[in-house]
Design a protein around this motif. Structure first.
Motif, short mmCIF file in Angstrom:
data_model
loop_
_atom_site.label_atom_id
_atom_site.label_comp_id
_atom_site.label_asym_id
_atom_site.label_seq_id
_atom_site.Cartn_x
_atom_site.Cartn_y
_atom_site.Cartn_z
N GLN A 1 0.83 -1.20 0.00
CA GLN A 1 0.00 0.00 0.00
C GLN A 1 0.87 1.25 0.00
O GLN A 1 0.63 2.20 -0.77
CB GLN A 1 -0.91 -0.01 1.22
N GLY A 2 1.91 1.27 0.84
CA GLY A 2 2.76 2.45 0.93
C GLY A 2 3.54 2.72 -0.34
O GLY A 2 3.70 3.88 -0.75
N SER B 1 12.83 2.83 7.16
CA SER B 1 11.62 2.15 7.62
C SER B 1 11.57 0.72 7.09
O SER B 1 10.95 0.42 6.06
CB SER B 1 10.37 2.93 7.20
N THR B 2 12.25 -0.16 7.81
CA THR B 2 12.29 -1.56 7.45
C THR B 2 12.54 -2.37 8.72
O THR B 2 12.95 -1.81 9.74
CB THR B 2 13.39 -1.83 6.40
N GLY B 3 12.29 -3.67 8.66
CA GLY B 3 12.35 -4.47 9.87
C GLY B 3 13.74 -4.75 10.38
O GLY B 3 13.93 -5.02 11.55
N ALA B 4 14.75 -4.70 9.49
CA ALA B 4 16.13 -4.98 9.90
C ALA B 4 17.07 -4.02 9.18
O ALA B 4 17.87 -4.44 8.34
CB ALA B 4 16.49 -6.43 9.59
N ALA C 1 8.56 -1.15 5.38
CA ALA C 1 7.69 -1.22 6.56
C ALA C 1 7.31 0.20 7.01
O ALA C 1 7.93 0.75 7.93
CB ALA C 1 8.37 -1.98 7.69
N PRO C 2 6.31 0.81 6.39
CA PRO C 2 5.96 2.20 6.72
C PRO C 2 5.67 2.48 8.19
O PRO C 2 5.94 3.60 8.65
CB PRO C 2 4.73 2.46 5.84
N ARG D 1 10.41 8.83 3.34
CA ARG D 1 11.69 8.68 2.66
C ARG D 1 11.83 7.26 2.10
O ARG D 1 12.26 7.06 0.97
CB ARG D 1 12.82 8.99 3.64
N THR D 2 11.44 6.28 2.91
CA THR D 2 11.60 4.89 2.49
C THR D 2 10.64 4.53 1.36
O THR D 2 11.04 3.88 0.38
CB THR D 2 11.36 3.95 3.68
#
Length: 370
Positions: free
Chosen positions: A73-74, A292-295, A328-329, A339-340
């Motif tokens: 979606q993002g 914006s990410t999990g790792a 991962a927003p 930004r991501t």
């Protein structure tokens, strides 16, 4: 098995308005009823499609921080911000957005479920439709069935997948392997190797998909990884035991971005391979550009490098598919998320340019400056 783009996350209240706004913009529809009509009409054109876009909004295969379920979606919303003319461009070039796999967020793959749970979930998401008697219920299994169906309808279709954590690359490459006409390779940008045979007993997840993909393509250097900098084992371990080819971040820094891209292309050509799938984990990109990410991992690939790599792969080979995953927003601040997703949108457009051979999609400038 599918919903209109943005509708793969089940919600009837929180976030529903944002889903509907994206759908109206993407399908150029005045209301929800028109969205459904236009989406179904798009599905009917898959047999003539050049590229089929699929969202898999699942982060149940993640092992650290969740949030990648909101990636499809993002990223789509950011594409529309960057290119308001995207729907018209996509229509002109035969790009069909098939929408999202419908995700039950507590599930990952059907082979992890007992018959009772499969039956209960099947009844919940498909109702009493007798045609659903054998349909899958977990996101990875649904996605694999959808990709199989797309390729059965249109063997020439190229797939662009939006994730989701990196486990969602597995159903795409598994379907591509079954429909492959000749040997092919995977080029994989990532901070991590994702080369565990299993993780805590789970066969397919964010840390294992590449191991199994490497087996699918036949080892022998047909899995090429670039940007690695977070690994419990040295490069020699992976290359010598699994037959992968890796370009770690220290290679990129030492030899330069252009030289490493040349080496990647030369390596794949030397294999005699003409077809390539590009898997693009956003954490391969430096965390300063895509936090914006999990790792997230610092000291990573530049946006310019990833864009140039995508473009060169599209010029040198037949790009049969690609993905953008691990966006991962919800992670970090709103500024981090923007930004991501802007970077990920840049990658999506660059990948579409490579898949279609149409430079109209190529975004101008670097995402960081937008």
């Amino acid at each position: 098995m599918l919903r209109p783009a943005g509708g793969g996350i089940f919600t009837v209240s929180t976030g529903h308005a944002e889903q509907e706004a994206l759908q109206r913009a993407l399908y150029q529809a005045p209301d929800a009823g028109a969205v459904n009509t236009l989406w179904r009409a798009a599905l009917a054109r898959i047999e003539q499609a050049t590229v089929v876009v699929l969202g898999i909004p699942s982060d149940c295969g993640a092992g650290l921080i969740r949030g990648a379920a909101y990636g499809p979606q993002g990223v789509r919303a950011a594409v529309l911000r960057r290119r308001p003319d995207y729907p018209a461009l996509a229509a002109r070039l035969g790009i069909i957005d098939a929408g999202d796999v419908f995700v039950v967020p507590q599930l990952l793959a059907d082979d992890m479920l007992d018959a009772r749970q499969i039956a209960a979930t099947r009844a919940a998401i498909y109702g009493g439709d007798v045609r659903a008697a054998a349909l899958p219920v977990a996101p990875l299994s649904i996605a694999e069935a959808v990709c199989d169906r797309v390729l059965a309808l249109n063997a020439s279709a190229r797939l662009l997948m939006l994730g989701g954590d990196h486990s969602v690359a597995w159903p795409v490459v598994a379907a591509l392997a079954r429909h492959a006409r000749e040997p092919w390779a995977i080029v994989h940008a990532d901070a991590h190797t994702d080369l565990l045979p299993d993780r805590l007993g789970v066969r397919i997840c964010f840390a294992t998909w590449a191991y199994h993909a490497n087996e699918l393509v036949g080892r022998g250097g047909r899995l090429v990884q670039v940007g690695v900098r977070a690994s419990a084992r040295p490069r020699a371990h992976w290359e010598e035991t699994l037959g992968v080819r890796q370009f770690w971040m220290d290679d990129v820094r030492a030899r330069g971005e252009a030289a490493v891209i040349d080496e990647i292309v030369a390596h794949v050509r030397a294999l005699g391979v003409r077809r390539v799938y590009f898997s693009n984990d956003i954490d391969g990109t430096d965390a300063a550009a895509a936090p914006s990410t999990g790792a997230p991992a610092g000291d990573g690939l530049s946006v310019a490098f990833v864009r140039a790599l995508i473009a060169r792969l599209g010029q040198a080979f037949l790009l049969i598919g690609g993905d953008v995953v691990e966006v991962a927003p919800p992670v970090g601040s709103p500024e981090d998320a923007k930004r991501t997703t802007d970077v990920a949108a840049c990658y999506m457009l660059e990948t579409l340019a490579a898949l279609t051979g149409d430079r109209t999609f190529r975004p101008e400038g670097d995402a960081e400056s937008k």
